[in-house]
Design an enzyme around this catalytic site. Sequence first.
Site, PDB file in Angstrom:
ATOM      1  N   CYS A 175       6.446   1.771  -0.507  1.00 31.02           N
ATOM      2  CA  CYS A 175       6.178   0.331  -1.580  1.00 31.02           C
ATOM      3  C   CYS A 175       5.627   1.259  -2.534  1.00 31.02           C
ATOM      4  O   CYS A 175       6.640   2.323  -2.803  1.00 31.02           O
ATOM      5  CB  CYS A 175       5.197  -0.652  -1.697  1.00 31.02           C
ATOM      6  SG  CYS A 175       3.341   0.421  -1.516  1.00 31.02           S
TER       7      CYS A 175
ATOM      8  N   ASN B 266       2.064   2.198  -2.917  1.00 30.25           N
ATOM      9  CA  ASN B 266       0.706   3.253  -2.139  1.00 30.25           C
ATOM     10  C   ASN B 266      -0.314   2.773  -1.162  1.00 30.25           C
ATOM     11  O   ASN B 266      -1.275   3.334  -1.424  1.00 30.25           O
ATOM     12  CB  ASN B 266       1.582   4.152  -1.487  1.00 30.25           C
ATOM     13  CG  ASN B 266       0.913   4.967   0.178  1.00 30.25           C
ATOM     14  OD1 ASN B 266       0.775   5.855   0.469  1.00 30.25           O
ATOM     15  ND2 ASN B 266       1.487   4.096   0.533  1.00 30.25           N
TER      16      ASN B 266
ATOM     17  N   CYS C  65      -0.835  -1.160  -1.992  1.00 33.48           N
ATOM     18  CA  CYS C  65      -1.280  -2.679  -1.987  1.00 33.48           C
ATOM     19  C   CYS C  65      -0.786  -2.641  -0.862  1.00 33.48           C
ATOM     20  O   CYS C  65      -1.064  -3.394   0.482  1.00 33.48           O
ATOM     21  CB  CYS C  65      -0.591  -3.569  -3.304  1.00 33.48           C
ATOM     22  SG  CYS C  65      -1.423  -3.372  -4.902  1.00 33.48           S
ATOM     23  N   ARG C  66       0.839  -2.685  -0.623  1.00 35.16           N
ATOM     24  CA  ARG C  66       1.870  -3.551   0.517  1.00 35.16           C
ATOM     25  C   ARG C  66       1.669  -2.569   1.071  1.00 35.16           C
ATOM     26  O   ARG C  66       2.113  -3.129   2.266  1.00 35.16           O
ATOM     27  CB  ARG C  66       3.384  -3.789   0.082  1.00 35.16           C
ATOM     28  CG  ARG C  66       3.277  -4.773  -0.936  1.00 35.16           C
ATOM     29  CD  ARG C  66       4.589  -4.614  -1.798  1.00 35.16           C
ATOM     30  NE  ARG C  66       4.582  -3.695  -2.886  1.00 35.16           N
ATOM     31  CZ  ARG C  66       5.470  -3.444  -3.573  1.00 35.16           C
ATOM     32  NH1 ARG C  66       7.055  -4.629  -3.561  1.00 35.16           N
ATOM     33  NH2 ARG C  66       5.863  -2.871  -4.220  1.00 35.16           N
ATOM     34  N   SER C  67       2.006  -1.165   1.454  1.00 31.21           N
ATOM     35  CA  SER C  67       2.487  -0.248   1.999  1.00 31.21           C
ATOM     36  C   SER C  67       1.425  -0.244   2.796  1.00 31.21           C
ATOM     37  O   SER C  67       1.870   0.330   4.398  1.00 31.21           O
ATOM     38  CB  SER C  67       3.257   0.628   1.958  1.00 31.21           C
ATOM     39  OG  SER C  67       2.635   1.821   1.145  1.00 31.21           O
TER      40      SER C  67
ATOM     41  N   ASP D 185       5.051  -7.728  -5.211  1.00 27.85           N
ATOM     42  CA  ASP D 185       4.174  -6.618  -5.846  1.00 27.85           C
ATOM     43  C   ASP D 185       3.503  -7.624  -6.118  1.00 27.85           C
ATOM     44  O   ASP D 185       3.399  -8.342  -7.217  1.00 27.85           O
ATOM     45  CB  ASP D 185       5.107  -6.324  -7.355  1.00 27.85           C
ATOM     46  CG  ASP D 185       3.942  -4.706  -7.786  1.00 27.85           C
ATOM     47  OD1 ASP D 185       3.192  -4.853  -7.512  1.00 27.85           O
ATOM     48  OD2 ASP D 185       4.306  -3.590  -7.785  1.00 27.85           O
TER      49      ASP D 185
END
Length: 154
Positions: free
Chosen positions: A7, A10, A12-14, A123
């Site tokens: 993401c 690195n 939050c999402r990934s 995001d």
Amino acid sequence: MRVLFVCLGNICRSPTAEGVLRHQLQAAGLADQVQVASAGTGDWHVGKAPDGRTLKAALARGYDLSEQRAQQVKVGHFAEFDLVLAMDQSNLRDLRALRPHAAIGELDLFLRRYGSALDEVPDPYYGGADGFEQVLDLIEAACQALVVEIKGRL
Ligand code: 4NP
């Protein structure tokens, strides 16, 4: 098999995708056969733990992400990972620009590959708590399809 989620930051999402996939692989008895990692296209948070809101939302669903530390994606990752999965189109564009022409590992857009209604994991960084729940919902569903693919490839 080796899977890298990418993401922007690195944090939050990934990292969420890394934790969810690890958990699902453990449940499927495949944890020893698959290496899972995550990285960001940006370097602002390198060395940091995931965002506090990400940690909290993930822990409430049984995923402990507290040991994870952010790293920036590097050209060498394309040789180390068989599958590099981008969280949004912007991440995918950045990764395409970085990826060597001779790279063997695949690069794809995570949700699109696994048949989600959305193409991108939104995001959540500048939004409210709902965003972190949506990230988890999207990632949990897509990881189930990814585990099916992994079973077929092992
Ligand atoms: P991520 O979210 O890409 O899912 O980790 C973000 C984290 C940090 C920033 C943006 C997005 N930031 O601008 O610092």
